[in-house]
Design a protein around this motif. Sequence first.
Motif, PDB file in Angstrom:
ATOM      1  N   GLU A  32       0.823  -1.224   0.000  1.00 42.16           N
ATOM      2  CA  GLU A  32       0.000   0.000   0.000  1.00 42.16           C
ATOM      3  C   GLU A  32       0.845   1.257   0.000  1.00 42.16           C
ATOM      4  O   GLU A  32       0.494   2.254  -0.630  1.00 42.16           O
ATOM      5  N   LEU A  33       1.969   1.236   0.726  1.00 37.35           N
ATOM      6  CA  LEU A  33       2.664   2.500   0.994  1.00 37.35           C
ATOM      7  C   LEU A  33       4.063   2.565   0.385  1.00 37.35           C
ATOM      8  O   LEU A  33       4.726   3.594   0.486  1.00 37.35           O
ATOM      9  N   GLY A  34       4.526   1.489  -0.249  1.00 37.68           N
ATOM     10  CA  GLY A  34       5.889   1.441  -0.795  1.00 37.68           C
ATOM     11  C   GLY A  34       6.118   2.524  -1.843  1.00 37.68           C
ATOM     12  O   GLY A  34       5.203   2.881  -2.589  1.00 37.68           O
ATOM     13  N   TYR A  35       7.350   3.008  -1.873  1.00 37.08           N
ATOM     14  CA  TYR A  35       7.719   4.104  -2.782  1.00 37.08           C
ATOM     15  C   TYR A  35       7.300   3.824  -4.219  1.00 37.08           C
ATOM     16  O   TYR A  35       6.675   4.654  -4.877  1.00 37.08           O
ATOM     17  N   TYR A  36       7.632   2.606  -4.716  1.00 35.19           N
ATOM     18  CA  TYR A  36       7.310   2.301  -6.117  1.00 35.19           C
ATOM     19  C   TYR A  36       5.824   2.029  -6.335  1.00 35.19           C
ATOM     20  O   TYR A  36       5.355   2.043  -7.470  1.00 35.19           O
ATOM     21  N   LYS A  37       5.083   1.750  -5.257  1.00 34.61           N
ATOM     22  CA  LYS A  37       3.665   1.427  -5.434  1.00 34.61           C
ATOM     23  C   LYS A  37       2.815   2.688  -5.560  1.00 34.61           C
ATOM     24  O   LYS A  37       1.673   2.638  -5.975  1.00 34.61           O
ATOM     25  N   THR A  38       3.351   3.811  -5.128  1.00 30.91           N
ATOM     26  CA  THR A  38       2.488   4.989  -4.965  1.00 30.91           C
ATOM     27  C   THR A  38       2.782   6.139  -5.908  1.00 30.91           C
ATOM     28  O   THR A  38       2.064   7.128  -5.908  1.00 30.91           O
ATOM     29  N   ARG A  39       3.845   6.097  -6.673  1.00 31.24           N
ATOM     30  CA  ARG A  39       4.221   7.292  -7.436  1.00 31.24           C
ATOM     31  C   ARG A  39       5.050   6.958  -8.668  1.00 31.24           C
ATOM     32  O   ARG A  39       5.577   5.861  -8.795  1.00 31.24           O
ATOM     33  N   ASN A  40       5.188   7.978  -9.533  1.00 26.11           N
ATOM     34  CA  ASN A  40       6.179   7.912 -10.601  1.00 26.11           C
ATOM     35  C   ASN A  40       7.416   8.663 -10.108  1.00 26.11           C
ATOM     36  O   ASN A  40       7.387   9.882  -9.979  1.00 26.11           O
ATOM     37  N   PRO A  41       8.500   7.967  -9.849  1.00 20.17           N
ATOM     38  CA  PRO A  41       9.665   8.641  -9.268  1.00 20.17           C
ATOM     39  C   PRO A  41      10.613   9.262 -10.296  1.00 20.17           C
ATOM     40  O   PRO A  41      11.560   9.954  -9.933  1.00 20.17           O
ATOM     41  N   ILE A  42      10.375   8.989 -11.601  1.00 19.81           N
ATOM     42  CA  ILE A  42      11.402   9.276 -12.616  1.00 19.81           C
ATOM     43  C   ILE A  42      11.101  10.558 -13.380  1.00 19.81           C
ATOM     44  O   ILE A  42       9.955  10.791 -13.764  1.00 19.81           O
ATOM     45  N   GLY A  43      12.150  11.365 -13.624  1.00 18.04           N
ATOM     46  CA  GLY A  43      11.995  12.553 -14.461  1.00 18.04           C
ATOM     47  C   GLY A  43      12.189  13.827 -13.656  1.00 18.04           C
ATOM     48  O   GLY A  43      12.404  13.782 -12.433  1.00 18.04           O
ATOM     49  N   GLY A  44      12.112  14.967 -14.351  1.00 18.35           N
ATOM     50  CA  GLY A  44      12.383  16.270 -13.740  1.00 18.35           C
ATOM     51  C   GLY A  44      11.549  16.524 -12.498  1.00 18.35           C
ATOM     52  O   GLY A  44      12.033  17.049 -11.493  1.00 18.35           O
ATOM     53  N   GLU A  45      10.278  16.148 -12.519  1.00 20.25           N
ATOM     54  CA  GLU A  45       9.372  16.383 -11.385  1.00 20.25           C
ATOM     55  C   GLU A  45       9.563  15.316 -10.304  1.00 20.25           C
ATOM     56  O   GLU A  45       9.046  15.468  -9.196  1.00 20.25           O
ATOM     57  N   GLY A  46      10.242  14.228 -10.642  1.00 21.30           N
ATOM     58  CA  GLY A  46      10.377  13.094  -9.714  1.00 21.30           C
ATOM     59  C   GLY A  46      11.649  13.224  -8.876  1.00 21.30           C
ATOM     60  O   GLY A  46      12.116  14.329  -8.584  1.00 21.30           O
ATOM     61  N   ASP A  47      12.217  12.073  -8.530  1.00 19.86           N
ATOM     62  CA  ASP A  47      13.368  12.074  -7.634  1.00 19.86           C
ATOM     63  C   ASP A  47      14.685  11.785  -8.339  1.00 19.86           C
ATOM     64  O   ASP A  47      15.748  12.116  -7.829  1.00 19.86           O
TER      65      ASP A  47
END
Length: 369
Positions: A32-47
């Motif tokens: 439910e709460l894992g980093y990869y489960k909840t968001r798009n982390p890649i790109g200028g707006e990401g991490d």
Amino acid sequence: MTPLETKIRKRINASGPLPVSEFMNMALCDPELGYYKTRNPIGGEGDFITSPEISQVFGEIIGLWCAVMWQASGSATDVKLVELGPGRGTLMSDMLRAIHATAPDFASAIDVHLVETSPVLRGLQEEALKEHKVTWHENVESIPGGKILVVANEFFDALPIDQFVKTEDGWQERCVSLSPNDDTLTFATMPMRHPNDADFPSEIVAAPVNSVFEENVVGKEITGSLAGRIAQDGIAALILDYGHNQHGLGDTLQAMKSHQFHNPLAEIGEIDLTAHVDFAALDAASTEQGCIVHGPIFQGDFLSSLGIEQRAEILSANASVKQANLLTDGCRRLIASDGMGTLFKAMALTPKDSVIPAGFEKRHNGVCE
Ligand code: SAH
């Protein structure tokens, strides 16, 4: 405190300190709460940003590498083109564009299989690849049998690692625990769960006190499983990632948020966690399954020998000045030693009777650092 930190603290209170791999697994992949489960982390707006997001030329070159590999190994009519951890789908989309434009026979021989656990990223991949027929998998085991061509860019660095620390009393396992002083999350050591020094490479066993050794068990299992298939059925795998050629010592666990380094124990679930890839361990897992390992070589050497600069120049000739500058800067960043050219490595796996894959000719099983 993030909801995932609360969950991790409850788990530690209930069943004791978490080995680093279990901590990473919860931080990245909690359902439910894992980093990869909840968001798009890649790109200028990401991490963080990855090679395919820096330049389309990266994916085009890799698509052509696959086409050449396919042709050199007999142009089979049925090949699974597999990508592990495809992120936003950019790499596969750029690969397929180049493949359809230049190698139509190869295009009609492949079907595309993506291994992805993140529902958010699967959604983006679906959008990026909507013109293609694609099958998704939770893990490599469900990819149907037969010939496979596997590509993995920055996949292995995202898998959980175990860390071991040499103490006066021998090797111990690094874990995440609650500090007896202030109850904050902290790194500590605990007895090894599987106390068997024989599993460590021989050059590591006698390391000095305070040394840290890392092991990516999942990465080795995935590599071994794919290598076994490639050795038996053909064709190849191409792994690109950041890491070291030889087994190394040192703590490489790192956290990123908004393109900045971060404390791995703060804002859990909202930060990316990665570790350097031990290419020697992947090499051993592949060789054991009967594959030949090519490289690892520097990413910069690999991409340059495949003509990335020439391809960027051709595209620049028909581009605006702004686009041409972006192409040149992107290409430079991918191959320069002060960019991603030497920290990142390329390694290929093939069956024993294969040709040497393009880009690896000069440095077959060579050392590049
Ligand atoms: N290859 C992409 C993305 C790299 S980020 C690029 O170069 O841009 C890591 C990718 O691996 C993400 O797509 C993430 O969701 C996926 N991933 C992480 N752990 C995974 C696992 N255990 N199984 C399958 N995919 C995983």
